[in-house]
Enzyme design. Structure first.
Site, mmCIF file in Angstrom:
data_model
loop_
_atom_site.group_PDB
_atom_site.id
_atom_site.type_symbol
_atom_site.label_atom_id
_atom_site.label_comp_id
_atom_site.label_asym_id
_atom_site.label_seq_id
_atom_site.Cartn_x
_atom_site.Cartn_y
_atom_site.Cartn_z
ATOM 1 C CB VAL A 59 -0.433 0.241 1.017
ATOM 2 C CG1 VAL A 59 -1.737 1.447 1.256
ATOM 3 C CG2 VAL A 59 -1.646 -0.975 1.165
ATOM 4 C CB CYS A 60 1.473 3.863 -2.614
ATOM 5 S SG CYS A 60 2.645 4.898 -2.771
#
Length: 143
Positions: free
Chosen positions: A65-66
């Site tokens: 996840v960014c």
């Protein structure tokens, strides 16, 4: 809207199952994710990685996840984020999960982790939804 989140904790990491029902993320998906904490937590952010396939502009193809609050504290070397948007030790598992819920329903295609997904999100929403639907089906088959 996320219908359900199941959190399993083993001290070193938390495992989450996101059961989704959002306009951009097809209803009925069960997306597993693991949050891992570094030795110097809470001074450094944990990482969050989906272990099931997720097609989303803000999720790398490996599932990582960014989002801003999971980026290391301080100034952004690329100048895209303010220091106040990045990791701070006051963040909790709950604030991280809430940020991910928001991300799932409102992708940020201006600073994508998955450029191809972001391009589809902007230019070909039908194809984007087809790929998301495939991820949902695979997640249901894994139950």
């Amino acid at each position: 809207m996320i219908k359900r989140i199941i959190i399993l904790s083993s001290g070193k990491y938390n495992s989450f199952i996101f059961n989704t029902n959002t306009p951009n993320f097809s209803e009925g998906g069960f997306f597993n994710a693991i949050m891992s904490f570094p030795p110097d937590y809470p001074n450094s952010p944990p990482t969050m990685k989906f272990t099931t396939d997720v097609w989303h502009p803000n999720v790398y193809t490996d599932g990582t996840v960014c989002i801003s609050i999971l980026h290391p504290p301080g100034d952004d070397p690329n100048g895209y984020e303010l220091a106040s948007e990045r990791w701070m030790p006051i963040h909790t598992v709950e604030s991280i999960v809430l940020s991910i819920i928001s991300m799932l329903s409102s992708p940020n295609d201006e600073s994508p982790a998955n450029v191809e997904a972001a391009k589809e999100w902007r230019e070909n929403r039908d194809e984007f939804r087809k790929k998301v639907s495939r991820c949902v089906r695979r997640s249901q088959e894994m139950l």
